[in-house]
Enzyme design. Structure first.
Site, short mmCIF file in Angstrom:
data_model
loop_
_atom_site.label_atom_id
_atom_site.label_comp_id
_atom_site.label_asym_id
_atom_site.label_seq_id
_atom_site.Cartn_x
_atom_site.Cartn_y
_atom_site.Cartn_z
N HIS A 123 -5.72 -6.94 6.10
CA HIS A 123 -6.54 -6.90 4.89
C HIS A 123 -7.82 -7.71 5.19
O HIS A 123 -7.79 -8.63 6.01
CB HIS A 123 -5.74 -7.57 3.78
CG HIS A 123 -6.34 -7.49 2.41
ND1 HIS A 123 -7.37 -8.31 2.00
CD2 HIS A 123 -6.05 -6.71 1.35
CE1 HIS A 123 -7.68 -8.03 0.74
NE2 HIS A 123 -6.88 -7.06 0.32
N ASP A 199 0.27 -13.60 6.77
CA ASP A 199 -0.20 -13.12 5.47
C ASP A 199 0.97 -12.35 4.85
O ASP A 199 1.23 -11.20 5.21
CB ASP A 199 -1.43 -12.22 5.66
CG ASP A 199 -1.85 -11.55 4.35
OD1 ASP A 199 -1.20 -11.81 3.31
OD2 ASP A 199 -2.81 -10.77 4.37
N GLN A 202 2.11 -8.97 0.84
CA GLN A 202 2.79 -7.72 0.52
C GLN A 202 4.30 -7.81 0.70
O GLN A 202 5.03 -6.96 0.22
CB GLN A 202 2.24 -6.58 1.39
CG GLN A 202 0.80 -6.22 1.12
CD GLN A 202 0.59 -5.55 -0.22
OE1 GLN A 202 1.50 -4.96 -0.80
NE2 GLN A 202 -0.63 -5.65 -0.74
N LYS A 225 1.06 -10.33 -7.35
CA LYS A 225 1.76 -9.18 -6.80
C LYS A 225 3.28 -9.30 -6.96
O LYS A 225 4.02 -8.39 -6.60
CB LYS A 225 1.42 -9.02 -5.31
CG LYS A 225 -0.02 -8.61 -5.03
CD LYS A 225 -0.18 -8.23 -3.58
CE LYS A 225 -1.61 -8.37 -3.10
NZ LYS A 225 -2.53 -7.39 -3.66
N CYS A 367 -9.33 -2.54 0.91
CA CYS A 367 -9.79 -3.78 1.57
C CYS A 367 -9.30 -3.84 3.01
O CYS A 367 -8.90 -4.91 3.49
CB CYS A 367 -9.35 -5.01 0.80
SG CYS A 367 -10.03 -5.08 -0.85
#
Lengths: 410, 151
Positions: A123, A199, A202, A225, A367
């Site tokens: 991202h 990261d 997600q 999220k 993104c």
């Protein structure tokens, strides 16, 4: 093992909306998730009863607010199995957490001749902070490429890591849904003497997270999220690294003492939480963690594997070669994020047509423009499923795409 | 599909399926690149300007039916035209798209007598605010190309 998503769906007030006589089909949770009653109620109750400043006053409200804020931190620690509660730093979002790592750890440790390894599926939040810093410090950015089926191509991993000081990579692609082999990459990084930054924006909302099993050095994710409110994110970092790092933002709360000659930093985690933090949002995040824990993250993952398999099969059975689903083909090694391409129909037009049936999908570059270029597209239409999505949602998606082929089929 | 007739008129779909003036022009033709940062649409406008006339125009790039058909219609509408007439047309088109010019002093009056022809088919886009940027991308890029020097 899994739960009935049609029952879970009832926990989410916005999903009860009926627009033009049709239900809302929310398939944009990779973008941001909807909020259950319990999160909304927790925020409401806190604001009505206990809101006050944290860490700076003696009165009852201040004490209750501090307990609520710190209580949320403790819940987050447990949720990701972090060793210590003061290693949990609240930020504005995952993007700010990644910027914090780059600006604090990166600025103190990276210079000309150094290298940071990223991947082609990152991202922008895990690309641009490093590019900004590289422009100042002159270090090299190296890239892990992708295999044709949307996995990380790790065949040259050790070469890429040779001489690198850090690797920063996604645990799950926000475009392809790919679940990356976090433990394998972290272990290779450590063998090469590099730190590993994950990261996990997600992955944390969708599957169990154990930062100690990962053996990572930093992990970043966002509340919004994972059924929590927007405006708060989480950085977990190893105490030894966080302790050695310079502060990120300066201001109130992050200091132990300030004199005309200079300042002394507060202890962790306050050192990295300058100014009044997202207090209300932390309470909401804590409630979201409780909600997810009550369902069980193993069950959430099991449900998503099922719904992903069902949706992929339905789309392929109906449209065959006319539809492409980017990324891994096996639901077992991917998340519930389906970036789809319809032959002859642009993603914006797909999303416009889906909107007629109240189907919310994201159309665009997500993104991740470098990844879009590698896939050879400018945009995809992305349908992402979560714990409140049912087979009926997948059916409405599959059925409605007929309209796109009817209108644009060439 | 019910509800979408105003957006996806037949003439729009025709320009999307068979775009006019597709391609590139070699230097020294002027070129500008337009991006829609929200959705990733890309349009490249190439202009061969001789004196005050747009002698040739080519369009390349990728995007949705609205951005691509708008670009195609625009190219057909400006080819062979005088630059001043083209700028007036841009203003007229943006007015139809409900976009107020930010600096009214320098933009002058909008000539409502200008005929939009096929371009009127894009009027339905106004009902879909998210798509207005798709429709105007080519036009903003055209203005940028006119303001660019030869390459």
């Amino acid at each position: 093992m899994t739960f009935d998503s049609s029952v879970v769906r009832r926990d989410f007030p916005v999903l009860q909306r009926v627009i033009n006589g049709k239900p809302l089909v929310y398939l944009d949770s990779a973008n941001t998730s909807q909020k259950p009653d319990s999160v909304i109620t927790a925020i409401d109750h806190f604001l009505r009863n206990s809101y006050g400043p944290i860490n700076r006053s003696a009165y009852l409200l201040a004490s209750e607010a501090t307990d609520a804020y710190e209580g949320a931190r403790a819940k987050v620690r447990k949720f990701i199995n972090a060793p210590q509660v003061h290693e949990i730093v609240f930020t504005k979002n995952a993007t700010e957490a990644l910027n914090l790592i780059a600006r604090s750890w990166g600025a103190a440790n990276l210079g000309s001749g150094d290298a940071v390894v990223l991947t082609h599926m990152e991202h922008h939040a895990n690309i641009v902070p490093w590019q900004m810093l590289a422009a100042e410090k002159g270090f090299e950015i190296r890239w892990i490429p992708l295999t044709p089926d949307g996995q990380l191509d790790l065949s040259d991993l050790n070469t890429l890591l040779d001489g690198a000081k850090a690797i920063s990579f996604t645990a799950m692609s926000n475009v392809l849904g790919t679940i990356t082999p976090v433990e394998q990459i972290v272990s290779a990084a450590h063998r090469a003497g590099a730190i590993a930054i994950v990261d996990a924006c997600q992955s944390v909302p969708h599957m169990p997270t154990d930062v100690q099993a990962w053996d990572a050095d930093f992990v970043a994710f966002s509340s919004h999220k994972m059924c929590g409110p927007s405006g708060i994110g989480v950085l977990w970092g190893r105490e030894s690294l966080l302790d050695a790092m310079p502060p990120f933002l300066g201001g109130g709360n992050m200091i132990a003492d300030v004199k005309l000659e200079g300042f002394k930093c507060a202890e962790l985690p306050a050192k990295f939480e300058a100014g009044t933090p997202p207090i209300v949002e932390a309470v909401g995040l804590g409630a979201a963690v409780d909600y997810l824990t009550s369902l069980g993250m193993e069950s959430v993952r099991a449900h998503e594997v099922e719904i992903t398999a069902y949706a992929m099969r339905s789309l392929k059975d109906r449209y065959g070669e006319r539809i492409t689903i980017h990324g891994p083909t096996s639901p077992a090694c991917r998340g519930a994020t389906l970036s789809i391409a319809l032959e002859g129909v642009h993603p914006h037009d797909v999303s416009q047509i889906l909107d007629q049936e109240n189907i919310c999908v994201r159309a665009g570059h997500h993104c991740a423009k470098p990844l879009m270029r590698i896939l050879g597209v400018t945009a995809t239409a992305r349908a992402s499923f979560y714990l409140y999505n049912t087979e009926s949602d997948a059916d409405i998606l599959t059925d409605t795409l007929v309209g796109a082929f009817d209108l644009f089929g060439m | 599909m019910p509800g979408l007739e105003d957006l996806y008129r037949e003439i729009i779909l025709d320009h999307y399926r068979t775009p006019r003036n597709r391609g590139e022009l070699p230097p020294p033709a002027r070129m500008a690149e337009g991006h829609n940062p929200l959705c990733g649409d890309e349009i490249h406008v190439y202009l061969d300007v001789q004196g005050d006339t747009i002698v040739d125009v080519k369009i390349s790039g990728q995007g949705c039916s609205i951005s691509q058909s708008s670009a195609s219609m625009m190219s057909a509408a400006v080819k062979g035209k005088d630059i001043n007439d083209v700028l007036a047309l841009v203003k007229r088109f943006k007015q139809m798209m409900s976009i107020e010019e930010e600096n009214a002093d320098t933009t002058g009056e909008i000539d409502t007598s200008i005929k939009l022809g096929d371009l009127e088919a894009l009027q339905g886009v106004v009902k879909f605010p998210v798509r207005i940027k798709c429709a105007t991308l080519a036009w903003n890029t055209l203005v940028q190309a006119l303001e660019s020097p030869e390459r």
